[in-house]
Design a protein around this motif. Structure first.
Motif, PDB file in Angstrom:
ATOM      1  N   ARG A 191       0.828  -1.210   0.000  1.00  0.00           N
ATOM      2  CA  ARG A 191       0.000   0.000   0.000  1.00  0.00           C
ATOM      3  C   ARG A 191       0.858   1.254   0.000  1.00  0.00           C
ATOM      4  NH1 ARG A 191      -3.351  -1.682   4.684  1.00  0.00           N
ATOM      5  NH2 ARG A 191      -4.418  -3.450   3.811  1.00  0.00           N
ATOM      6  N   TYR A 192       1.980   1.207   0.700  1.00  0.00           N
ATOM      7  CA  TYR A 192       2.869   2.367   0.737  1.00  0.00           C
ATOM      8  C   TYR A 192       3.754   2.438  -0.507  1.00  0.00           C
ATOM      9  CZ  TYR A 192       1.438   2.916   5.566  1.00  0.00           C
ATOM     10  OH  TYR A 192       0.702   3.101   6.697  1.00  0.00           O
ATOM     11  N   LEU A 193       4.261   1.317  -0.950  1.00  0.00           N
ATOM     12  CA  LEU A 193       5.162   1.315  -2.108  1.00  0.00           C
ATOM     13  C   LEU A 193       4.466   1.766  -3.384  1.00  0.00           C
ATOM     14  CD1 LEU A 193       7.250  -1.938  -1.551  1.00  0.00           C
ATOM     15  CD2 LEU A 193       7.948   0.426  -1.183  1.00  0.00           C
ATOM     16  N   VAL A 194       3.190   1.436  -3.510  1.00  0.00           N
ATOM     17  CA  VAL A 194       2.464   1.787  -4.722  1.00  0.00           C
ATOM     18  C   VAL A 194       2.269   3.308  -4.830  1.00  0.00           C
ATOM     19  CG1 VAL A 194       0.070   1.649  -3.912  1.00  0.00           C
ATOM     20  CG2 VAL A 194       0.620   0.896  -6.218  1.00  0.00           C
ATOM     21  N   GLN A 195       2.436   4.027  -3.735  1.00  0.00           N
ATOM     22  CA  GLN A 195       2.256   5.477  -3.736  1.00  0.00           C
ATOM     23  C   GLN A 195       3.544   6.246  -4.024  1.00  0.00           C
ATOM     24  OE1 GLN A 195      -0.677   6.555  -3.865  1.00  0.00           O
ATOM     25  NE2 GLN A 195      -1.696   4.695  -3.171  1.00  0.00           N
ATOM     26  N   ILE A 196       4.666   5.562  -4.165  1.00  0.00           N
ATOM     27  CA  ILE A 196       5.948   6.247  -4.377  1.00  0.00           C
ATOM     28  C   ILE A 196       5.925   7.158  -5.610  1.00  0.00           C
ATOM     29  CG2 ILE A 196       8.391   5.884  -4.955  1.00  0.00           C
ATOM     30  CD1 ILE A 196       8.402   3.621  -2.912  1.00  0.00           C
ATOM     31  N   PRO A 197       5.418   6.730  -6.768  1.00  0.00           N
ATOM     32  CA  PRO A 197       5.383   7.656  -7.915  1.00  0.00           C
ATOM     33  C   PRO A 197       4.580   8.921  -7.613  1.00  0.00           C
ATOM     34  CG  PRO A 197       4.959   5.431  -8.647  1.00  0.00           C
ATOM     35  CD  PRO A 197       4.959   5.390  -7.160  1.00  0.00           C
ATOM     36  N   TYR A 198       3.475   8.775  -6.916  1.00  0.00           N
ATOM     37  CA  TYR A 198       2.666   9.933  -6.549  1.00  0.00           C
ATOM     38  C   TYR A 198       3.458  10.878  -5.645  1.00  0.00           C
ATOM     39  CZ  TYR A 198      -0.873  12.674  -4.123  1.00  0.00           C
ATOM     40  OH  TYR A 198      -1.585  13.696  -3.573  1.00  0.00           O
ATOM     41  N   PHE A 199       4.167  10.326  -4.672  1.00  0.00           N
ATOM     42  CA  PHE A 199       4.927  11.162  -3.752  1.00  0.00           C
ATOM     43  C   PHE A 199       6.109  11.850  -4.454  1.00  0.00           C
ATOM     44  CE2 PHE A 199       3.055   8.425  -0.309  1.00  0.00           C
ATOM     45  CZ  PHE A 199       2.224   9.437   0.177  1.00  0.00           C
ATOM     46  N   VAL A 200       6.675  11.226  -5.464  1.00  0.00           N
ATOM     47  CA  VAL A 200       7.748  11.864  -6.237  1.00  0.00           C
ATOM     48  C   VAL A 200       7.203  13.092  -6.961  1.00  0.00           C
ATOM     49  CG1 VAL A 200       9.275  11.560  -8.234  1.00  0.00           C
ATOM     50  CG2 VAL A 200       9.140   9.790  -6.481  1.00  0.00           C
ATOM     51  N   VAL A 201       6.045  12.948  -7.590  1.00  0.00           N
ATOM     52  CA  VAL A 201       5.420  14.080  -8.281  1.00  0.00           C
ATOM     53  C   VAL A 201       5.020  15.147  -7.267  1.00  0.00           C
ATOM     54  CG1 VAL A 201       3.453  14.791  -9.711  1.00  0.00           C
ATOM     55  CG2 VAL A 201       4.667  12.664 -10.214  1.00  0.00           C
ATOM     56  N   LEU A 202       4.462  14.734  -6.153  1.00  0.00           N
ATOM     57  CA  LEU A 202       4.056  15.670  -5.112  1.00  0.00           C
ATOM     58  C   LEU A 202       5.256  16.445  -4.568  1.00  0.00           C
ATOM     59  CD1 LEU A 202       1.605  16.663  -3.478  1.00  0.00           C
ATOM     60  CD2 LEU A 202       2.138  14.885  -1.818  1.00  0.00           C
ATOM     61  N   LEU A 203       6.381  15.783  -4.413  1.00  0.00           N
ATOM     62  CA  LEU A 203       7.598  16.454  -3.960  1.00  0.00           C
ATOM     63  C   LEU A 203       8.010  17.543  -4.955  1.00  0.00           C
ATOM     64  CD1 LEU A 203       9.957  16.597  -1.931  1.00  0.00           C
ATOM     65  CD2 LEU A 203      11.124  14.935  -3.383  1.00  0.00           C
TER      66      LEU A 203
END
Length: 108
Positions: A21-33
Motif C-alpha cells: 500500500r505504501y510502495l504503490v504510492q511512491i510515484p505519486y509522492f515523487v510528483v508531489l515532492l
C-alpha cells in the motif's frame, strides 16, 4: 512476525499488503515532492523557476502514469490512463511554455 503455520502465513500476507500500500504510492509522492519544491520556489519570489519545476513535475507524472500499470499507479490514477496522461501532459506543457515565454520583467 515469526508465527508458524496458517497464522504466520496470514500475518506475513497482511504485512506484505501493508507494505505494498505504501510502495504503490511512491510515484505519486515523487510528483508531489516536485510540486512542493515548485511552491517553495514561488513563495521565495522565484516564480519562473517554480513554474518550470511545476510543469516538469506534471510531465514526470504523465510519463510515470503512462508506464506504470493501473494496478500500481496509486493516486496518480484518477480516471482512465489516456485521460490522466493527456491532462497532465497538456497542463505540464502549457505551464512550461508559459514559464519560458513570458518576459521575466526583472525577476527570475
Amino acid at each position: 512476525m515469526t508465527g508458524t503455520g496458517a497464522d504466520g502465513r496470514v500475518e506475513r500476507i497482511r504485512h506484505v499488503r501493508q507494505v505494498r500500500r505504501y510502495l504503490v504510492q511512491i510515484p505519486y509522492f515523487v510528483v508531489l515532492l516536485g510540486l512542493l519544491v515548485a511552491a517553495v520556489l514561488v513563495l521565495f519570489d522565484r516564480w519562473r523557476r517554480g513554474a518550470f519545476v511545476f510543469g516538469s513535475a506534471l510531465l514526470l507524472g504523465a510519463v510515470l502514469r503512462s508506464l506504470i500499470p493501473s494496478s500500481r499507479a496509486g493516486l496518480l490514477q484518477v480516471r482512465g490512463r489516456f485521460f490522466d496522461v493527456a491532462a497532465m501532459a497538456a497542463t505540464g506543457t502549457l505551464i512550461l511554455w508559459l514559464a519560458t515565454s513570458i518576459d521575466p520583467l526583472g525577476t527570475d
